[in-house]
Write a protein that holds these residues in place. Structure first.
Motif, mmCIF file in Angstrom:
data_model
loop_
_atom_site.group_PDB
_atom_site.id
_atom_site.type_symbol
_atom_site.label_atom_id
_atom_site.label_comp_id
_atom_site.label_asym_id
_atom_site.label_seq_id
_atom_site.Cartn_x
_atom_site.Cartn_y
_atom_site.Cartn_z
ATOM 1 N N GLY A 456 0.814 -1.205 0.000
ATOM 2 C CA GLY A 456 0.000 0.000 0.000
ATOM 3 C C GLY A 456 0.840 1.244 0.000
ATOM 4 O O GLY A 456 2.067 1.202 -0.042
ATOM 5 N N TYR A 525 -7.604 10.961 3.113
ATOM 6 C CA TYR A 525 -7.955 9.982 4.138
ATOM 7 C C TYR A 525 -9.017 8.988 3.662
ATOM 8 O O TYR A 525 -9.324 8.026 4.370
ATOM 9 N N HIS A 527 -8.498 7.051 1.227
ATOM 10 C CA HIS A 527 -7.730 5.926 0.698
ATOM 11 C C HIS A 527 -7.135 5.101 1.840
ATOM 12 O O HIS A 527 -7.176 5.495 3.010
ATOM 13 N N SER A 528 -6.566 3.946 1.481
ATOM 14 C CA SER A 528 -5.969 3.046 2.470
ATOM 15 C C SER A 528 -4.450 3.090 2.345
ATOM 16 O O SER A 528 -3.906 3.171 1.230
ATOM 17 N N TYR A 529 -3.761 3.029 3.500
ATOM 18 C CA TYR A 529 -2.303 3.152 3.531
ATOM 19 C C TYR A 529 -1.696 2.052 4.394
ATOM 20 O O TYR A 529 -2.265 1.652 5.415
ATOM 21 N N LYS A 556 -8.958 4.556 10.465
ATOM 22 C CA LYS A 556 -9.781 4.209 9.310
ATOM 23 C C LYS A 556 -8.948 4.135 8.041
ATOM 24 O O LYS A 556 -9.191 3.283 7.167
ATOM 25 N N ALA A 557 -7.941 5.006 7.917
ATOM 26 C CA ALA A 557 -7.133 5.041 6.700
ATOM 27 C C ALA A 557 -6.058 3.970 6.665
ATOM 28 O O ALA A 557 -5.510 3.672 5.592
ATOM 29 N N LEU A 558 -5.730 3.386 7.802
ATOM 30 C CA LEU A 558 -4.685 2.362 7.840
ATOM 31 C C LEU A 558 -5.222 1.015 7.368
ATOM 32 O O LEU A 558 -6.306 0.584 7.769
ATOM 33 N N ALA A 559 -4.448 0.336 6.522
ATOM 34 C CA ALA A 559 -4.778 -1.039 6.132
ATOM 35 C C ALA A 559 -4.519 -1.969 7.315
ATOM 36 O O ALA A 559 -3.746 -1.653 8.233
ATOM 37 N N ARG A 560 -5.153 -3.110 7.300
ATOM 38 C CA ARG A 560 -4.954 -4.063 8.376
ATOM 39 C C ARG A 560 -3.483 -4.474 8.444
ATOM 40 O O ARG A 560 -2.884 -4.837 7.431
ATOM 41 N N LYS A 618 -2.404 -1.304 13.098
ATOM 42 C CA LYS A 618 -3.826 -1.596 12.904
ATOM 43 C C LYS A 618 -4.058 -3.093 13.146
ATOM 44 O O LYS A 618 -3.385 -3.950 12.573
#
Length: 619
Positions: A456, A525, A527-529, A556-560, A618
């Motif tokens: 990401g 924000y 999008h995913s990072y 919310k914006a952080l990928a798992r 996350k």
């Protein structure tokens, strides 16, 4: 040859001399006027009183390059001007109890017109400790104290003796040792005088009456553009005055400790020639802190000379007949034009060349020609190649909405500034002090067992003073930068471009976007990072709802499995679990290594005690 009256009308012009110690000398010269007589000097022509010596006392020296040096009645230089009469530096001296006069203060005009002040021993840090419980302390001599200090600092006793005189390391009858660590200080002079000086940086206390070493500059990232070259113009000038008619005095880089860097080596090399034992390459030796003093520096026969062009707002630097730098006074980019390196690039992509009649200034695909002035003494043409780097994107291209619209002063002042007293360090200025800890966090992540980089993009929000440190030009990820301080974002974009150009990775910058936060925050924000950096402003710390919303947006914006390095109030560590963030580490910023290093220079520094650096993941 200029007539004395022409020169005197320049040196007595209002604002040329501001130190009261020099006013009387200038009046004496003005009254002498046409009675001054000329004498030949190895560097040019000396104008002096008919009954006075051309080698001492009050006099003018007009050099072969057209520059003028005014010497006071004490024989020390008090003023240095370019051929057009623009003052480059002014010095004030006072009699010493023994020996030669002592430098009280100096002021230096930078290429873009700002004045910077220099005050010897302007910063004195005092520390004391009790050794009365140590057996036999009453018999300790000054040499014993120096030996103890040398052992504690890991240097030779002679090095302690060089920097700490008998008044700097003392033992009182009660067994208390007092250490006075003296440093010379740079100040911003808002009106060109010391009426309201603002601390800038410091350097090891120089022996200005007898230049005998090259100094360590501390807080060098706080220096305004051109401060280093203007300071070395003064150092080289005083050195030449002190060694005139005698053999050159070899200098060494000395300090406790030293901080050798390629930038310091390059700066020293403009005025002095480095030499290593046995004719070896001096740079690797210089870069080793334990051996950097083994490199000797002898005066370069062709040091840089500056020429101001007030009509066109330029400062032109000429070395050995070749133009090496051009600075524009009202330049919103706040970047000089320099000679291209072997790889065809110059810092910021701004290059200067010369034909036999004109300056060539190139910024990206834009090239401008300006006529040369004969007084600059340009004898070597170095034209830019016809095939320019116009196809290469410049640093401005990093700003997807266009480069910030800045006035030149704001752009030139985009440096971290710190108080030398106990006033709190400002919010943004705290960021560089956190760099070492941030890098430690990144190293911890890369060294984690079974660590696999979360795919990401990367989002960096409000870390405006550290952007070039947080972006890896070799990284295949996409970087989105949200900035709120455009002058610092511009400076960081320029540094990032320089890093990419030097490493041949300019094409990778296509994946980096600088965006103003006020217009792009919501979209960014969405999008995913895989990695996120967030700096929460100090004035939000009491606004709990705003801080919690920011934390929620980050989560919310952080990928798992993604990570965030966040600076904020301490209670955020308790709130992270509510937004599915796992706390990996938290440290009070005021207790980190970067702040400890800063306080070794400025012991009174006050850092926001609530500012905390978090490393989170996350879930």
């Amino acid at each position: 040859m200029q007539a004395p009256m022409t020169i005197l009308s320049t040196v007595t012009r209002r604002g040329t001399v501001v130190f009261h110690e020099n006013q009387d000398a200038l009046q004496v010269l003005a009254r002498a006027g046409a009675t001054l007589v000329a004498a030949t000097h190895p560097a040019g022509t000396v104008w002096h009183g008919p009954a006075a010596s051309p080698a001492s006392g009050l006099r003018l020296l007009v050099t072969a390059t057209g520059h003028t040096i005014v010497y006071g009645e004490h024989g020390r230089r008090v003023l240095y001007l370019d051929p057009g009469g623009t003052p480059l530096h002014e010095c004030a001296w006072e009699p010493a109890a023994t020996g030669p006069p002592r430098l009280v203060r100096a002021r230096l005009q930078l290429d873009w017109g700002q004045w910077v002040g220099l005050q010897p021993e302007g910063l004195v840090n005092v520390a004391s400790f009790d050794i009365s419980k140590k057996p036999g302390w009453q018999k300790l001599t000054a040499r014993d104290l120096q030996g103890m200090a040398a052992q504690a600092l890991g240097v030779m006793p002679d090095e302690i003796a060089f920097f700490y005189d008998q008044n700097s390391l003392t033992l009182d009858p009660q067994g208390r040792v007092t250490i006075r660590h003296r440093k010379d200080a740079f100040y911003i002079l808002e009106d060109g005088t010391f009426s309201q000086p603002r601390f800038l940086a410091c350097l090891g206390a120089m022996h200005w009456s007898q230049i005998d070493f090259l100094p360590v500059v501390e807080l060098f990232q706080s220096l305004l553009a051109g401060t280093g070259s203007a300071a070395f113009e003064l150092i080289r000038g005083l050195y030449d005055d002190q060694t005139a008619g005698g053999p050159p005095r070899l200098l060494r880089y000395r300090g406790i400790p030293t901080y050798p860097s390629p930038q310091a080596f390059q700066l020293f090399s403009t005025c002095f020639v480095p030499e290593a034992p046995g004719g070896a390459d001096p740079l690797p030796l210089f870069m080793d802190p334990a051996r950097s003093a083994q490199v000797t520096w002898r005066p370069r026969p062709d040091p840089p000379r500056r020429y101001f062009d007030a009509e066109r707002g330029l400062c032109v630097t000429v070395t050995a007949g070749a133009v090496t730098k051009v600075t524009r006074r009202d330049d919103p980019a706040a970047l000089p034009f320099g000679r291209p390196r072997k790889d065809g690039f110059a810092p910021g992509g701004r290059m200067v060349g010369t034909t036999t009649t004109a300056l060539q200034l190139q910024d990206g695909d834009r090239r401008e020609e300006l006529s040369l002035r004969p007084e600059w003494g340009v004898t070597r043409a170095n034209p830019l190649p016809e095939e320019s780097c116009s196809s290469t994107a410049t640093w401005q291209a990093l700003f997807r909405d266009g480069a910030p619209a800045l006035d030149a002063r704001r752009a030139y002042f985009a440096v971290p500034l710190y108080p030398d007293d106990d006033r709190p360090v400002e919010d943004a200025m705290t960021q560089p002090l956190a760099l070492e800890h941030v890098l430690d966090c990144l190293e911890r992540l890369s060294a984690a067992p079974g660590k696999a980089e979360v795919p990401g993009s990367v989002l960096i929000h409000d870390w405006d003073l550290l952007l070039s440190e947080l972006i890896d030009c070799a990284d295949a990820r996409t970087y989105t930068i949200l900035y709120t301080r455009p002058e610092f974002a511009q400076r960081q974009a320029q540094r990032l471009w320089d890093q990419a150009a030097a490493s041949g990775q300019l094409l990778n910058l296509q994946r980096v976007s600088f965006l103003p936060a006020d217009r792009h925050q919501d979209a960014a924000y969405a999008h995913s990072y895989g990695m996120l950096y967030r700096w929460i402003p100090f004035d939000w710390y009491k606004r709990r709802a705003d801080c919690e919303r920011s934390l929620e947006a980050v989560a919310k914006a952080l990928a798992r499995g993604g990570h965030v390095i966040l600076a904020g109030p301490p209670w955020l560590g308790e709130a992270c679990a509510r937004v599915s963030l796992r706390l990996l580490a938290s440290d009070q910023l005021a207790e980190t290594a970067g702040v400890r290093m800063h306080r070794a220079i400025l012991p009174k520094a006050r850092i926001n005690p609530e500012a905390t650096l978090f490393l989170m993941q996350k879930a």
